[in-house]
Design a protein around this motif. Sequence first.
Motif, PDB file in Angstrom:
ATOM      1  N   PHE A  23       0.835  -1.210   0.000  1.00 60.43           N
ATOM      2  CA  PHE A  23       0.000   0.000   0.000  1.00 60.43           C
ATOM      3  C   PHE A  23       0.868   1.258   0.000  1.00 60.43           C
ATOM      4  CE2 PHE A  23      -3.878  -2.409   1.000  1.00 60.43           C
ATOM      5  CZ  PHE A  23      -4.793  -1.695   0.246  1.00 60.43           C
ATOM      6  N   GLN A  26       1.831   1.691  -3.446  1.00 57.13           N
ATOM      7  CA  GLN A  26       0.657   2.095  -4.238  1.00 57.13           C
ATOM      8  C   GLN A  26       0.374   3.587  -4.055  1.00 57.13           C
ATOM      9  OE1 GLN A  26      -0.540   0.516  -6.501  1.00 57.13           O
ATOM     10  NE2 GLN A  26      -2.749   0.541  -6.708  1.00 57.13           N
ATOM     11  N   PHE A  27       0.471   4.062  -2.820  1.00 48.57           N
ATOM     12  CA  PHE A  27       0.210   5.484  -2.583  1.00 48.57           C
ATOM     13  C   PHE A  27       1.385   6.338  -3.041  1.00 48.57           C
ATOM     14  CE2 PHE A  27      -3.289   4.075   0.223  1.00 48.57           C
ATOM     15  CZ  PHE A  27      -4.285   4.885  -0.293  1.00 48.57           C
ATOM     16  N   TRP A  46       3.970   4.821 -11.741  1.00 46.33           N
ATOM     17  CA  TRP A  46       2.601   4.621 -12.226  1.00 46.33           C
ATOM     18  C   TRP A  46       2.475   3.329 -13.018  1.00 46.33           C
ATOM     19  CZ3 TRP A  46      -1.664   6.406 -10.405  1.00 46.33           C
ATOM     20  CH2 TRP A  46      -2.851   6.129 -11.087  1.00 46.33           C
ATOM     21  N   LYS A  50      -1.743  -0.206 -11.694  1.00 44.95           N
ATOM     22  CA  LYS A  50      -2.840  -1.139 -12.010  1.00 44.95           C
ATOM     23  C   LYS A  50      -2.524  -2.586 -11.611  1.00 44.95           C
ATOM     24  CE  LYS A  50      -4.970   1.446 -15.815  1.00 44.95           C
ATOM     25  NZ  LYS A  50      -5.533   1.258 -17.167  1.00 44.95           N
ATOM     26  N   GLY A  53      -2.415  -2.858  -7.859  1.00 44.54           N
ATOM     27  CA  GLY A  53      -3.768  -2.706  -7.318  1.00 44.54           C
ATOM     28  C   GLY A  53      -4.562  -4.000  -7.435  1.00 44.54           C
ATOM     29  N   LEU A  56      -3.343  -6.347  -4.863  1.00 46.35           N
ATOM     30  CA  LEU A  56      -3.836  -5.969  -3.533  1.00 46.35           C
ATOM     31  C   LEU A  56      -5.269  -6.451  -3.316  1.00 46.35           C
ATOM     32  CD1 LEU A  56      -2.234  -2.435  -3.090  1.00 46.35           C
ATOM     33  CD2 LEU A  56      -2.046  -4.352  -1.493  1.00 46.35           C
ATOM     34  N   MET A  93     -10.328  -1.154   1.432  1.00 42.48           N
ATOM     35  CA  MET A  93      -9.228  -1.918   0.853  1.00 42.48           C
ATOM     36  C   MET A  93      -9.746  -2.844  -0.258  1.00 42.48           C
ATOM     37  SD  MET A  93      -6.930  -3.927   3.537  1.00 42.48           S
ATOM     38  CE  MET A  93      -7.873  -5.276   4.232  1.00 42.48           C
ATOM     39  N   ILE A  96     -11.972  -0.190  -3.303  1.00 42.67           N
ATOM     40  CA  ILE A  96     -11.180   0.694  -4.170  1.00 42.67           C
ATOM     41  C   ILE A  96     -10.638  -0.046  -5.400  1.00 42.67           C
ATOM     42  CG2 ILE A  96      -9.066   2.075  -4.252  1.00 42.67           C
ATOM     43  CD1 ILE A  96      -9.771   2.749  -1.225  1.00 42.67           C
ATOM     44  N   ALA A 100     -11.990  -0.006  -9.470  1.00 43.81           N
ATOM     45  CA  ALA A 100     -11.041   0.263 -10.561  1.00 43.81           C
ATOM     46  C   ALA A 100     -11.100  -0.846 -11.610  1.00 43.81           C
ATOM     47  CB  ALA A 100      -9.627   0.403 -10.011  1.00 43.81           C
ATOM     48  N   ARG A 103     -14.202  -0.445 -13.668  1.00 48.28           N
ATOM     49  CA  ARG A 103     -13.994   0.603 -14.674  1.00 48.28           C
ATOM     50  C   ARG A 103     -13.121   0.090 -15.812  1.00 48.28           C
ATOM     51  NH1 ARG A 103     -11.153   6.018 -12.686  1.00 48.28           N
ATOM     52  NH2 ARG A 103      -9.526   4.537 -12.140  1.00 48.28           N
ATOM     53  N   PHE A 111      -6.744  -6.181 -20.241  1.00 49.55           N
ATOM     54  CA  PHE A 111      -5.980  -5.946 -19.023  1.00 49.55           C
ATOM     55  C   PHE A 111      -5.327  -7.251 -18.593  1.00 49.55           C
ATOM     56  CE2 PHE A 111      -6.066  -5.279 -14.215  1.00 49.55           C
ATOM     57  CZ  PHE A 111      -4.910  -4.505 -14.212  1.00 49.55           C
ATOM     58  N   HIS A 137     -13.402   5.714  -7.512  1.00 46.55           N
ATOM     59  CA  HIS A 137     -12.097   5.092  -7.237  1.00 46.55           C
ATOM     60  C   HIS A 137     -11.118   6.049  -6.551  1.00 46.55           C
ATOM     61  CE1 HIS A 137      -8.541   2.638  -7.548  1.00 46.55           C
ATOM     62  NE2 HIS A 137      -7.925   3.604  -8.215  1.00 46.55           N
ATOM     63  N   GLY A 138     -10.886   7.190  -7.151  1.00 49.42           N
ATOM     64  CA  GLY A 138      -9.915   8.135  -6.586  1.00 49.42           C
ATOM     65  C   GLY A 138     -10.393   8.706  -5.258  1.00 49.42           C
ATOM     66  N   LEU A 144      -9.209   6.402   2.045  1.00 50.62           N
ATOM     67  CA  LEU A 144      -8.412   5.339   2.684  1.00 50.62           C
ATOM     68  C   LEU A 144      -7.099   5.902   3.218  1.00 50.62           C
ATOM     69  CD1 LEU A 144      -7.784   2.391   3.424  1.00 50.62           C
ATOM     70  CD2 LEU A 144      -6.930   2.049   1.100  1.00 50.62           C
TER      71      LEU A 144
HETATM   72  C1  HEM Z   1      -5.967  -0.841  -3.347  1.00 52.38           C
HETATM   73  C2  HEM Z   1      -5.582  -0.481  -4.535  1.00 52.38           C
HETATM   74  C3  HEM Z   1      -5.619   0.931  -5.070  1.00 52.38           C
HETATM   75  C4  HEM Z   1      -5.489   2.146  -4.432  1.00 52.38           C
HETATM   76  C5  HEM Z   1      -5.284   2.406  -2.940  1.00 52.38           C
HETATM   77  C6  HEM Z   1      -5.608   3.175  -5.453  1.00 52.38           C
HETATM   78  C7  HEM Z   1      -5.576   4.541  -5.209  1.00 52.38           C
HETATM   79  C8  HEM Z   1      -5.777   5.521  -6.143  1.00 52.38           C
HETATM   80  C9  HEM Z   1      -5.919   6.928  -5.880  1.00 52.38           C
HETATM   81  C10 HEM Z   1      -5.864   7.581  -4.479  1.00 52.38           C
HETATM   82  C11 HEM Z   1      -6.114   7.565  -7.067  1.00 52.38           C
HETATM   83  C12 HEM Z   1      -6.401   9.062  -7.253  1.00 52.38           C
HETATM   84  C13 HEM Z   1      -5.286   9.827  -7.905  1.00 52.38           C
HETATM   85  C14 HEM Z   1      -5.750  11.232  -8.257  1.00 52.38           C
HETATM   86  O1  HEM Z   1      -6.613  11.793  -7.552  1.00 52.38           O
HETATM   87  O2  HEM Z   1      -5.241  11.748  -9.245  1.00 52.38           O
HETATM   88  C15 HEM Z   1      -6.067   6.551  -8.097  1.00 52.38           C
HETATM   89  C16 HEM Z   1      -6.198   6.803  -9.454  1.00 52.38           C
HETATM   90  C17 HEM Z   1      -6.251   5.838 -10.426  1.00 52.38           C
HETATM   91  N1  HEM Z   1      -6.198   4.463 -10.245  1.00 52.38           N
HETATM   92 FE1  HEM Z   1      -5.984   3.525  -8.471  1.00 52.38          FE
HETATM   93  N2  HEM Z   1      -5.782   2.558  -6.656  1.00 52.38           N
HETATM   94  C18 HEM Z   1      -5.809   1.199  -6.476  1.00 52.38           C
HETATM   95  C19 HEM Z   1      -5.995   0.226  -7.445  1.00 52.38           C
HETATM   96  C20 HEM Z   1      -6.177   0.463  -8.793  1.00 52.38           C
HETATM   97  C21 HEM Z   1      -6.423  -0.548  -9.810  1.00 52.38           C
HETATM   98  C22 HEM Z   1      -6.587  -2.047  -9.541  1.00 52.38           C
HETATM   99  C23 HEM Z   1      -6.505   0.113 -11.015  1.00 52.38           C
HETATM  100  C24 HEM Z   1      -6.769  -0.416 -12.416  1.00 52.38           C
HETATM  101  C25 HEM Z   1      -6.973  -1.654 -12.733  1.00 52.38           C
HETATM  102  C26 HEM Z   1      -6.329   1.520 -10.752  1.00 52.38           C
HETATM  103  C27 HEM Z   1      -6.332   2.515 -11.736  1.00 52.38           C
HETATM  104  C28 HEM Z   1      -6.303   3.873 -11.469  1.00 52.38           C
HETATM  105  C29 HEM Z   1      -6.408   4.884 -12.512  1.00 52.38           C
HETATM  106  C30 HEM Z   1      -6.560   4.622 -14.018  1.00 52.38           C
HETATM  107  C31 HEM Z   1      -6.375   6.124 -11.856  1.00 52.38           C
HETATM  108  C32 HEM Z   1      -6.473   7.524 -12.503  1.00 52.38           C
HETATM  109  C33 HEM Z   1      -7.901   7.916 -12.693  1.00 52.38           C
HETATM  110  C34 HEM Z   1      -8.582   8.211 -11.366  1.00 52.38           C
HETATM  111  O3  HEM Z   1      -8.161   9.118 -10.635  1.00 52.38           O
HETATM  112  O4  HEM Z   1      -9.545   7.488 -11.040  1.00 52.38           O
HETATM  113  N3  HEM Z   1      -6.144   1.698  -9.398  1.00 52.38           N
HETATM  114  N4  HEM Z   1      -5.884   5.311  -7.516  1.00 52.38           N
END
Ligand code: HEM
Length: 171
Positions: A23, A26-27, A46, A50, A53, A56, A93, A96, A100, A103, A111, A137-138, A144
């Motif tokens: 995590f 990831q953050f 970056w 994906k 995530g 996780l 956990m 989120i 994603a 989506r 993917f 998601h974001g 979190l």
């Molecule tokens: C526990 C796992 C995850 C955490 C804690 C997490 C957390 C985040 C956070 C905080 C953002 C916001 C960034 C912003 O505001 O610009 C973000 C964006 C993004 N995440 Fe994740 N993520 C996780 C898993 C995933 C997974 C599995 C995918 C895709 C399969 C993914 C794809 C994306 C994408 C494409 C964005 C940019 C678009 C958006 O802001 O929604 N994430 N993620």
Amino acid sequence: MEMSHARYGRLSRTLHWAMAALFAWQFASVGARVLLPDSPLDEFLWASHKPLGALLLLLGLLRLAWALCEGPRRPNALNGAARLGHLALYALMLAIPALALLRQFGSGRAFAPFGVPLMPGFDGEIEWMTTLGGALHGLLGWALLVLLVGHIAMALLHGRRGGEPVLRRMT
Ligand code: HEM
Ligand code: HEM
């Protein structure tokens, strides 16, 4: 067994700390994306957002299953607030990365995290999936992060000044 109430078991502790490290990574990828957009650090971190995530989510489901198996044999949360906090950590956990992946599926793009062909992709788009994931998601991801700051602060503060040394249950 009497002792099992005093401390989390080996698998629970391993999952907790392995996931804490993942995590943090990831953050870090989110932080680089927001604070240093398009920098080499952003591009490097970056690239793993994906797939990591998705991993996780898998680990989170395993952890939930194990927690349900163990049930009352686990140490009790210190109080209602801690119990509620841990419940919220589990909910976020899992929700989120699930949102994603929803989506990602709805986007119609293939993917394959770590080369595992999870989604073959298709022509077109399923709009409710991309809209829902995009909206939440974001947002939930940031929620979190805030909750984790509180979680870590409470874990470190408890046990100071003669309280229950709660950190020892997880180490
Ligand atoms: C526990 C796992 C995850 C955490 C804690 C997490 C957390 C985040 C956070 C905080 C953002 C916001 C960034 C912003 O505001 O610009 C973000 C964006 C993004 N995440 Fe994740 N993520 C996780 C898993 C995933 C997974 C599995 C995918 C895709 C399969 C993914 C794809 C994306 C994408 C494409 C964005 C940019 C678009 C958006 O802001 O929604 N994430 N993620
Ligand atoms: C430096 C980081 C962290 C510290 C110091 C820490 C510390 C602790 C401690 C001491 C406990 C036991 C609490 C008790 O017995 O009542 C605990 C439990 C828990 N922690 Fe953390 N934690 C950290 C990171 C995380 C992260 C990143 C997550 C998840 C995203 C997380 C989720 C949980 C959950 C859900 C529990 C409840 C027990 C379980 O089912 O695993 N923690 N943590």
